[in-house]
Design a protein around this motif. Structure first.
Motif, short mmCIF file in Angstrom:
data_model
loop_
_atom_site.label_atom_id
_atom_site.label_comp_id
_atom_site.label_asym_id
_atom_site.label_seq_id
_atom_site.Cartn_x
_atom_site.Cartn_y
_atom_site.Cartn_z
N LEU A 74 -27.30 -13.52 2.15
CA LEU A 74 -26.58 -12.28 1.83
C LEU A 74 -25.70 -12.48 0.60
O LEU A 74 -25.67 -11.62 -0.30
CB LEU A 74 -25.73 -11.84 3.03
CG LEU A 74 -24.91 -10.56 2.85
CD1 LEU A 74 -25.81 -9.37 2.55
CD2 LEU A 74 -24.06 -10.29 4.09
N THR A 120 -27.94 -5.63 2.98
CA THR A 120 -28.48 -5.96 4.30
C THR A 120 -29.79 -5.23 4.55
O THR A 120 -30.75 -5.79 5.10
CB THR A 120 -27.45 -5.63 5.39
OG1 THR A 120 -26.23 -6.35 5.13
CG2 THR A 120 -27.97 -6.01 6.76
N LYS A 137 -34.75 -10.41 7.89
CA LYS A 137 -33.78 -10.06 8.93
C LYS A 137 -33.58 -11.25 9.86
O LYS A 137 -34.53 -11.89 10.30
CB LYS A 137 -34.25 -8.84 9.73
CG LYS A 137 -33.26 -8.36 10.78
CD LYS A 137 -33.75 -7.10 11.46
CE LYS A 137 -32.81 -6.65 12.58
NZ LYS A 137 -31.47 -6.35 12.09
N GLU A 190 -29.73 -13.54 7.20
CA GLU A 190 -28.66 -13.09 6.31
C GLU A 190 -27.62 -14.19 6.05
O GLU A 190 -27.08 -14.30 4.95
CB GLU A 190 -27.96 -11.86 6.89
CG GLU A 190 -28.85 -10.63 6.98
CD GLU A 190 -29.58 -10.54 8.31
OE1 GLU A 190 -29.72 -11.58 8.98
OE2 GLU A 190 -30.01 -9.43 8.66
N GLU A 239 -33.63 -6.85 5.08
CA GLU A 239 -34.52 -6.48 6.18
C GLU A 239 -35.88 -6.06 5.65
O GLU A 239 -36.93 -6.46 6.18
CB GLU A 239 -33.91 -5.37 7.02
CG GLU A 239 -34.75 -4.99 8.23
CD GLU A 239 -34.05 -4.02 9.16
OE1 GLU A 239 -34.71 -3.53 10.09
OE2 GLU A 239 -32.85 -3.74 8.95
#
Length: 244
Positions: A90, A109, A118, A121, A113
């Protein structure tokens, strides 16, 4: 936006001409590939576009603005993912946003995904496979505010199976966000599978010697690689590169 114009660019090093009077255009939302053998000046041209190198002759225009020798106008993804090992996925994908003080955790985020990452992160790059690292690096490029993304042989280190998977993933993301992409490779199959147009460069020095408009519709599937029309264009490009 994202309309790129390269006008009569020439660049030399130590008296050796590397880029010789190169002119080309990339339309807004277009996927254009520069194809040429290793050492043909493809990466040098990217460095000129990104303002890391200043040409002796010519100009680089983006959306009508002269950006020759100026940095910070494009998003650049090198051959290696270049993720910071101490930052999470992230944090890495948000780097471009941070540099422009436009942090958007929710958007980042959501993009992670979409990239199939997913659950990763807060993982570090050392916990990711090669393909996962490349996805993270491309998401970082997409999240930057720039209208033009330059991809410098980003899949060259991947095995054939992972590379083809990344091709399909890249096209699916590009179709959704439709950013202007200038892609560099020496792989003819890769160029044909991904591109709207292919521009072939000679080497020593680099000149534009051939151009192919790729006729295949999107989305593109793996069986395209075995179609007669694909193989005919592949032969045309092999012959163009063979003249170098």
């Amino acid at each position: 936006m994202g309309f790129l114009e390269i006008k009569h660019i020439s660049k030399s090093f130590n008296g050796r001409n590397v880029l010789d009077d190169i002119s080309l255009e990339v339309q807004e939302g277009e996927f254009v590939t520069i194809l040429g053998p290793s050492g043909s000046g493809k990466s040098t041209l990217f460095h000129v576009i990104g303002g890391l190198l200043v040409p002796e002759q010519g100009s680089v225009m983006l959306d009508g603005e002269n950006i020759t020798g100026k940095r910070g106008f494009i998003s650049y993804m090198p051959q290696q993912p270049a993720l910071f090992p101490w930052r999470t996925v992230l944090e890495n994908v948000m780097l471009g946003q941070e540099l422009h003080e436009k942090r958007d955790v929710e958007k980042a985020t959501a993009m992670i995904e979409k990239a199939g990452l997913k659950g990763y992160e807060y993982s570090k790059p050392s916990e990711l496979s090669g393909g996962m690292k490349q996805r993270a690096a491309f998401i970082r490029a997409l999240l930057s505010p720039h209208s033009l993304i330059c991809l410098d042989e980003p899949f060259s280190a991947l095995d054939d199976f992972t590379r083809l998977e990344m091709h399909q993933w890249l096209l699916s993301i590009w179709a959704e966000f439709r950013r202007t992409i200038l892609f560099v490779t020496h792989n003819i199959d890769e160029a044909l599978f991904l591109s709207d147009r292919i521009i072939v460069l000679s080497s020593n020095p680099a000149r534009v010697i051939h151009e192919v408009k790729v006729p295949f519709e999107h989305p593109r599937e793996r069986d395209l690689l075995l179609m007669d029309e694909f193989l005919t264009l592949k032969k045309e490009l092999y012959e163009a590169v063979g003249r170098l």
